[in-house]
Design a protein around this motif. Structure first.
Motif, short mmCIF file in Angstrom:
data_model
loop_
_atom_site.label_atom_id
_atom_site.label_comp_id
_atom_site.label_asym_id
_atom_site.label_seq_id
_atom_site.Cartn_x
_atom_site.Cartn_y
_atom_site.Cartn_z
N ALA A 218 0.92 -1.34 0.09
CA ALA A 218 -0.01 0.11 -0.06
C ALA A 218 0.87 1.22 -0.11
O ALA A 218 2.03 1.28 0.40
CB ALA A 218 -0.87 -0.11 1.19
N GLY A 219 0.37 2.31 -0.37
CA GLY A 219 1.02 3.70 -0.49
C GLY A 219 0.24 4.73 0.02
O GLY A 219 -1.01 4.47 -0.28
N LEU A 220 0.64 5.66 0.36
CA LEU A 220 -0.20 7.05 0.69
C LEU A 220 -0.08 8.00 -0.44
O LEU A 220 1.03 8.74 -0.70
CB LEU A 220 0.36 7.60 2.16
N ARG A 221 -1.19 8.04 -1.27
CA ARG A 221 -1.47 9.29 -2.22
C ARG A 221 -1.28 10.57 -1.33
O ARG A 221 -2.35 10.69 -0.44
CB ARG A 221 -2.59 9.07 -3.40
N PRO A 222 -0.92 11.59 -1.87
CA PRO A 222 -0.87 12.71 -1.32
C PRO A 222 -2.18 13.51 -1.92
O PRO A 222 -2.34 14.02 -3.14
CB PRO A 222 0.12 13.87 -1.83
N GLY A 223 -3.24 13.53 -1.24
CA GLY A 223 -4.57 13.75 -1.90
C GLY A 223 -4.90 15.33 -1.51
O GLY A 223 -4.51 15.99 -0.67
N SER A 224 -5.68 15.94 -2.48
CA SER A 224 -6.17 17.36 -2.32
C SER A 224 -7.50 17.36 -2.72
O SER A 224 -8.11 16.35 -3.11
CB SER A 224 -5.27 18.32 -3.35
N PRO A 225 -8.30 18.28 -1.95
CA PRO A 225 -9.78 18.22 -2.07
C PRO A 225 -10.35 18.35 -3.51
O PRO A 225 -11.38 17.66 -3.98
CB PRO A 225 -10.17 19.61 -1.46
N ASP A 226 -9.76 19.05 -4.59
CA ASP A 226 -10.38 19.00 -6.02
C ASP A 226 -9.32 18.15 -6.86
O ASP A 226 -9.47 17.96 -7.92
CB ASP A 226 -10.23 20.30 -6.39
N GLY A 227 -8.72 17.26 -6.31
CA GLY A 227 -7.60 16.46 -7.12
C GLY A 227 -6.24 16.81 -7.58
O GLY A 227 -5.77 16.17 -8.35
N LEU A 228 -6.44 18.25 -7.41
CA LEU A 228 -5.25 18.94 -8.40
C LEU A 228 -4.00 19.14 -7.48
O LEU A 228 -4.19 19.34 -6.38
CB LEU A 228 -5.52 20.11 -8.83
N PRO A 229 -2.85 19.33 -7.86
CA PRO A 229 -1.86 19.38 -7.21
C PRO A 229 -1.66 21.02 -6.55
O PRO A 229 -2.20 21.86 -7.34
CB PRO A 229 -0.66 19.07 -8.02
N TYR A 230 -0.81 21.24 -5.78
CA TYR A 230 -0.53 22.68 -5.40
C TYR A 230 0.84 22.86 -5.52
O TYR A 230 1.81 22.03 -5.25
CB TYR A 230 -0.62 22.77 -3.84
N ILE A 231 0.96 23.69 -6.65
CA ILE A 231 2.46 24.06 -7.31
C ILE A 231 2.41 25.69 -7.35
O ILE A 231 1.76 26.39 -7.80
CB ILE A 231 2.47 23.48 -8.67
N GLY A 232 3.45 25.90 -6.59
CA GLY A 232 3.61 27.67 -6.52
C GLY A 232 4.30 28.31 -5.48
O GLY A 232 4.85 27.19 -4.28
N ARG A 233 4.36 29.54 -5.17
CA ARG A 233 5.03 30.08 -4.00
C ARG A 233 4.21 30.10 -2.73
O ARG A 233 2.79 30.20 -2.96
CB ARG A 233 5.30 31.53 -4.26
N VAL A 234 4.74 29.92 -1.60
CA VAL A 234 4.12 30.08 -0.37
C VAL A 234 3.70 31.54 -0.28
O VAL A 234 4.51 32.07 -0.29
CB VAL A 234 4.80 29.58 1.05
N PRO A 235 2.39 31.77 0.07
CA PRO A 235 1.88 33.17 0.14
C PRO A 235 2.82 33.86 1.53
O PRO A 235 2.78 33.25 2.42
CB PRO A 235 0.45 33.08 0.43
#
Ligand SMILES: Cc1cc2nc3c(=O)[nH]c(=O)nc-3n(C[C@H](O)[C@H](O)[C@H](O)COP(=O)(O)OP(=O)(O)OC[C@H]3O[C@@H](n4cnc5c(N)ncnc54)[C@H](O)[C@@H]3O)c2cc1C
Length: 374
Positions: free
Chosen positions: A299-316
């Motif tokens: 088994a593995g642990l997918r990194p899930g997000s609420p809309d299924g899309l990744p977060y890519i960018g700068r931290v505000p």
């Protein structure tokens, strides 16, 4: 002791390793840290399905990110193989997707993107594969491909070494240091400090813990997925039925996946019930698999997000900290596009994909439907 690379990558999964390799090849000094062995979490555990795609015609930024992977994986895999002698196992084996009528709205997306597909009659289907009673309408996707995850990771690790990335497994990130509101260092639990130009947090399902001290609540959560590996010589195509699939590895091994278990938290064990469910699914889909021996389960642990899309960018509020996490079911296919987008952000040049769709402070809720589930 302190080190001072241009870029410090935190997380040695497919996302961190691919980004480190691309950034190092663009002339940056790169250091990559992982709390454990490199490439042993979700990226190792996955099925490695790479759906087809055409980045020039993809309908949404998310589809474009996936399509960049579809288009570039053949050359990227060859580059890694030539550089390292390790074959990532990229193979265009073709796929058959069984679409329930309510999912037929992806067909115009495939059409628009110029993806080759054909609706199969039941006779055509049985000619291609010894298929059982599978719900949904079968569509042949001749350009569907796969990689062997453990091989891809080994090749990426070797390629990073070759490109001069300083790889440091077993050095977990500890706490951030600040001066004047800016991150000036990352203390490791080994008592070292990294003082980098940019920090890239690519820690998969664990990324939220790293960002909390920066005042960011990133809703990336672990979603367990279990896999059963059978010994069999059929099918030849990847078979996709809703969230589950049968992936032939081409060496008398067939991978059966997978579950989606957010309730399991960070628990990575397999369970007898889920394994039995996957074996039943395999036997229904391809009846001869009922007699196949089980070689292994994991088994593995997918990194899930609420809309299924990744977060890519700068931290505000922290311009020198970047994030690439939450790739959920699609981190392998999105890895090349993600690495390219990150390199564009670090360089400040026009991004390969409009980054807004992936920003950390996007509103919650489902975005447009993707052309492929995984
Ligand atoms: C069963 C299953 C099937 C899948 N099938 C597919 C598929 O067919 N196609 C596809 O494209 N994707 C698939 N995926 C999804 C894909 O595997 C993931 O989206 C992808 O691996 C995420 O990569 P990552 O690098 O973000 O995370 P990971 O691979 O989890 O890597 C994160 C790394 O960060 C490290 N880390 C965590 N905390 C710290 C810390 N404090 N300090 C330092 N390091 C830290 C971890 O040790 C780990 O090595 C599947 C996933 C699973 C589980």
């Amino acid at each position: 002791m302190a080190t001072s690379p241009d870029v410090a990558v935190i997380g040695g999964g497919v996302i961190g390793l691919t980004a480190a390799y691309v950034l190092a090849n663009e002339g940056h000094s790169v250091e990559l840290r992982d709390r454990t062995d490199l490439g042993t979490e979700a990226s190792w555990a996955g099925a490695g399905i790479i759906p087809p795609g055409n980045p020039d015609r993809a309908a949404t930024p998310a589809d474009r990110l996936r399509a960049i992977g579809s288009a570039r994986f053949p050359a990227f895999a060859a580059e890694l193989r030539n550089l390292t002698g390790i074959d990532p196992g990229y193979r265009k084996c073709g796929g058959i997707e069984f679409l329930p009528p309510h999912d037929a709205d992806v067909l115009p997306l495939w059409d628009h993107e110029g993806i080759r597909f054909a609706r199969l009659g039941r006779d055509d289907l049985r000619h291609l594969e010894p298929i059982g009673e599978v719900p949904g309408d079968p569509y042949h996707l001749p350009d569907c491909a796969q990689v062997r995850n453990p091989w891809l990771l080994r090749a990426l690790i070797a390629a990073c070494e070759h490109a001069g990335v300083r790889l440091r497994p077993h050095t977990p990130a500890g706490r951030w240091e600040f001066a004047g509101g800016r991150v000036t260092g990352l203390r490791l639990t080994t008592d070292e400090t990294v003082r980098a130009g940019h920090y890239l947090t690519a820690a998969g399902a664990w990324t939220g813990f790293l960002l909390e001290p920066l005042g960011v609540r990133l809703p990336v959560r672990p979603v367990r997925g279990q896999i059963v590996l059978l010994n069999a010589d059929v099918p030849r195509h990847i078979l996709m039925v809703g969230k589950r699939y049968v992936v032939p590895r081409g060496d008398s091994r067939v991978l059966i996946g997978s579950t989606e278990e957010p309730e399991a938290g960070f628990e990575k064990q397999t369970t007898p019930a889920a394994v039995a469910g996957l074996i039943r699914f395999a036997a229904r889909t391809v009846p001869v698999l009922a007699a196949a021996a089980v070689e292994k389960t994991w088994a593995g642990l997918r990194p899930g997000s609420p809309d299924g899309l990744p977060y890519i960018g700068r931290v505000p509020g922290h311009d020198n900290v970047l994030v690439a996490a939450g790739h959920f079911r699609a981190g392998i296919q999105l890895s090349i596009g993600t690495a390219q987008l990150l390199a564009d952000l670090v360089h400040g040049r026009p991004p390969v994909v409009p980054p807004d769709a992936f920003r950390l402070d996007r509103p919650p809720g489902a975005g447009p439907k993707p052309a492929f589930r995984s």
